[in-house]
Design a protein around this motif. Structure first.
Motif, PDB file in Angstrom:
ATOM      1  N   GLU A   6     -58.741  61.342 -71.770  1.00  0.00           N
ATOM      2  CA  GLU A   6     -57.312  61.673 -71.905  1.00  0.00           C
ATOM      3  C   GLU A   6     -57.066  63.178 -71.928  1.00  0.00           C
ATOM      4  N   ALA A   7     -57.941  63.910 -72.623  1.00  0.00           N
ATOM      5  CA  ALA A   7     -57.706  65.357 -72.761  1.00  0.00           C
ATOM      6  C   ALA A   7     -58.093  66.100 -71.490  1.00  0.00           C
ATOM      7  N   ILE A   8     -58.762  65.364 -70.557  1.00  0.00           N
ATOM      8  CA  ILE A   8     -59.281  66.046 -69.357  1.00  0.00           C
ATOM      9  C   ILE A   8     -58.410  65.744 -68.137  1.00  0.00           C
TER      10      ILE A   8
ATOM     11  N   ALA B 272     -52.138  68.367 -84.266  1.00  0.00           N
ATOM     12  CA  ALA B 272     -53.077  67.869 -85.285  1.00  0.00           C
ATOM     13  C   ALA B 272     -54.134  66.920 -84.723  1.00  0.00           C
ATOM     14  N   VAL B 273     -53.695  65.849 -84.031  1.00  0.00           N
ATOM     15  CA  VAL B 273     -54.671  64.832 -83.594  1.00  0.00           C
ATOM     16  C   VAL B 273     -55.701  65.452 -82.647  1.00  0.00           C
ATOM     17  N   GLY B 274     -55.244  66.329 -81.778  1.00  0.00           N
ATOM     18  CA  GLY B 274     -56.192  66.981 -80.864  1.00  0.00           C
ATOM     19  C   GLY B 274     -57.235  67.791 -81.635  1.00  0.00           C
TER      20      GLY B 274
ATOM     21  N   MET C 155     -50.261  58.346 -77.978  1.00  0.00           N
ATOM     22  CA  MET C 155     -49.786  58.922 -76.712  1.00  0.00           C
ATOM     23  C   MET C 155     -49.740  60.447 -76.749  1.00  0.00           C
ATOM     24  N   GLY C 156     -50.088  61.039 -77.891  1.00  0.00           N
ATOM     25  CA  GLY C 156     -50.034  62.499 -78.005  1.00  0.00           C
ATOM     26  C   GLY C 156     -51.346  63.134 -77.574  1.00  0.00           C
ATOM     27  N   GLY C 157     -51.514  64.390 -77.938  1.00  0.00           N
ATOM     28  CA  GLY C 157     -52.711  65.152 -77.559  1.00  0.00           C
ATOM     29  C   GLY C 157     -53.969  64.494 -78.122  1.00  0.00           C
ATOM     30  N   PHE C 158     -55.041  64.474 -77.297  1.00  0.00           N
ATOM     31  CA  PHE C 158     -56.309  63.822 -77.653  1.00  0.00           C
ATOM     32  C   PHE C 158     -57.392  64.872 -77.909  1.00  0.00           C
ATOM     33  N   PRO C 159     -58.360  64.515 -78.765  1.00  0.00           N
ATOM     34  CA  PRO C 159     -59.539  65.389 -78.882  1.00  0.00           C
ATOM     35  C   PRO C 159     -60.378  65.319 -77.606  1.00  0.00           C
ATOM     36  N   GLU C 160     -60.994  66.428 -77.216  1.00  0.00           N
ATOM     37  CA  GLU C 160     -61.840  66.425 -76.018  1.00  0.00           C
ATOM     38  C   GLU C 160     -63.158  65.704 -76.278  1.00  0.00           C
ATOM     39  N   ASP C 161     -63.642  65.832 -77.520  1.00  0.00           N
ATOM     40  CA  ASP C 161     -64.940  65.246 -77.886  1.00  0.00           C
ATOM     41  C   ASP C 161     -64.886  63.722 -77.697  1.00  0.00           C
ATOM     42  N   GLU C 162     -65.846  63.169 -76.963  1.00  0.00           N
ATOM     43  CA  GLU C 162     -65.812  61.744 -76.609  1.00  0.00           C
ATOM     44  C   GLU C 162     -65.851  60.842 -77.846  1.00  0.00           C
TER      45      GLU C 162
END
Ligand SMILES: CC[C@H]1O[C@@H](n2cnc3c(N)ncnc32)[C@H](O)[C@@H]1O
Length: 483
Positions: A330-332, A472-474, A294-301
């Motif tokens: 998610e990041a978008i 970190a996760v992002g 549920m935290g920050g996501f990487p933008e890269d698909e």
């Protein structure tokens, strides 16, 4: 406002109900007798509570997305796509932010502007404005059970409308939809308003209709320690059971260390059953839901698919009854129906590959389960103590005193003194306990685990670890190692 953890009488409930139905014109469409009849005519495969309970008996993990758009036809098209193309086992309707704040006028405007623009200008489905008729159209257009997913402190009218329209699951609770979602709503208010929602479900249960309730597990979705998250879930489970709710799905937001995530789900199921039995709530159907990261996501698909698939695997191995699916957008922002469907397909592929497998017992898992249970016991005992045995009063006081303290919560009633950080294996530990009444042994355990990370990284235990973990996760790792 005299709050007590006691099942409302029908008289109390129907008196408050008169006010609730006046909050917006569509409230007039709600007719409980019609609702019961309509719900009873639903085939079993469209009843959320029944489908969950069957999955639990079969040891299966079901997949459910989040999804909601402003216009009714587009919303139906979206849900149908996620059901047929994505293969979703259970369907949501994610409700828009205006509805969550009871600002139905803005919803009305948002619908009209979306019609003009030919695209959704709301970030979810405005269920109150569409009323019973509109919500029935959605239910009749899909062949899966429907759940209301939102973040509404005062969700009473939305509950009345959607339940009488045949939607058979409702997310939220007096703590979990206050602290992470509200700014200045008192705990007295939300505990009482959610007693109303649970009493409505209890009323339907008394008519022979089973409706599922799902307290919101992830809370702020930002490094929430397992014992705080699970304690909130157990409390909302018990408050709901007192009002007559039988089908309850308790939630947990993935933290990222597999053993800790499995320990979280196992203790959630076990302790909820134990408390319900001890308090005499019979015939409970308790299930669990695992929310993918549920935290920050990487933008890269591709990286985002890694996060989603990892969450699917953890959900399966934990034995959770349901997994809530994230998407590569998610990041978008709000995902396209294609991105949403693709994430469900990836998730279900992992669930199928792991079907029948759960994480085997191990010393590490036992240690984690023991730790979580000890921490939850400290919190629950104090909550009951603060309420002189009354869980509702104890909960209100516990939030005020920071015994229940959610990290990074926007609500001004939340103490905000507790701080989390990951240990050297990525498990979330208490960096600061704030006013949570842990024993010295529990505090020492948490500090010792954080010290192992500090030694490994060659730095002091500090809030910088928390900050590094949030990003970190992002950035592509679980633990926020120093640059
Ligand atoms: C709890 C927060 C989560 O709900 C998701 N969310 C919020 N509104 C929508 C929406 N309208 N469609 C799909 N996902 C949504 C959001 O991406 C976030 O992951």
């Amino acid at each position: 406002m005299n709050i007590k953890n006691k099942k409302w009488t029908e008289e109390e409930f129907f008196k408050v109900r008169e006010e609730v139905l006046k909050q917006w014109p569509t409230g007039e469409e709600v007719d409980l007798a019609e609702g019961v009849k309509y719900l009873k005519e639903l085939p079993d495969h469209k009843n959320f509570a029944k489908k969950l309970w069957t999955a639990k008996q079969d040891g299966k993990t079901l997949a459910q997305p989040r999804a909601g758009v402003a216009l009714l036809n587009e919303h139906i098209e979206l849900l149908s796509f996620l059901s047929e193309e994505g293969g979703a086992d259970l369907l949501p309707s994610t409700i828009d932010s205006y509805t969550r704040l009871n600002r139905y006028e803005e919803c009305e405007r948002g619908i009209k502007e979306s019609e003009k623009a030919g695209r959704s200008l709301l970030n979810g489905f405005p269920g109150v404005n569409y009323g019973v008729k509109g919500c029935k159209r959605v239910l009749e257009a899909v062949d899966k059970p429907l759940q209301v997913r939102h973040g509404t402190p005062d969700a009473r009218l939305l509950a009345e409308i959607t339940m009488s329209a045949g939607w058979t699951s409702y997310e939220g609770g007096g703590i979990s939809y206050n602290l992470p979602y509200a700014k200045s709503v008192s705990m007295e208010r939300t505990i009482r308003d959610w007693q109303y929602v649970d009493r409505l479900v209890g009323w339907y249960e008394e008519q022979g209709v089973s409706i599922n309730r799902e307290p919101y597990g992830p809370l702020t979705g930002t490094l929430v320690p397992v014992s705080i998250s699970n304690a909130v879930q157990i409390i909302e489970c018990l408050l709901a059971a007192e009002q007559g709710v039988k089908s309850i799905t308790l939630g947990y937001g993935q933290c990222g260390n597999l053993v800790q995530d499995v320990a979280a789900i196992r203790t959630l199921q076990e302790l909820a059953e134990e408390y319900c039995e001890k308090l005499g709530y019979e015939n409970m159907q308790i299930t669990t839901v695992f929310h993918q990261w549920m935290g920050g996501f990487p933008e890269d698909e591709s990286k985002a698919f890694g996060v989603i698939s990892n969450g699917a695997a953890a959900a399966a191995l934990s034995g959770a009854t349901k997994v809530i699916v994230k998407t590569t957008h998610e990041a978008i922002g709000i995902p396209t129906k294609e991105a949403n469907a693709n994430a469900i397909k990836a998730t279900k592929m992992v669930l199928n590959l792991l079907e029948g497998q759960t994480l085997p017992d191990s010393e590490e898992l036992e240690t984690e389960i023991k730790q979580v249970k000890a921490e939850i016991k400290c919190i629950m005992d104090k909550v009951y103590d603060l309420g002189n045995g009354d869980l509702a009063l104890g909960t209100i006081e516990a939030v005020k005193q920071g015994v229940i303290d959610i990290p990074f919560a926007p609500a001004n009633v939340n103490m905000g003194k507790m701080l989390p950080a990951r240990d050297n294996k990525g498990r979330i530990r208490y960096l600061e306990c704030g006013n949570i009444p842990f024993t010295d042994e529990i505090k020492a355990f948490n500090t010792a685990e954080l010290q192992k990370r500090a030694d490994f990284e060659g730095r002091e235990i500090s809030f910088q670890m928390t900050v590094d973990d949030i990003f970190a996760v992002g950035k592509g790792t679980l633990i926020g190692r120093p640059e």
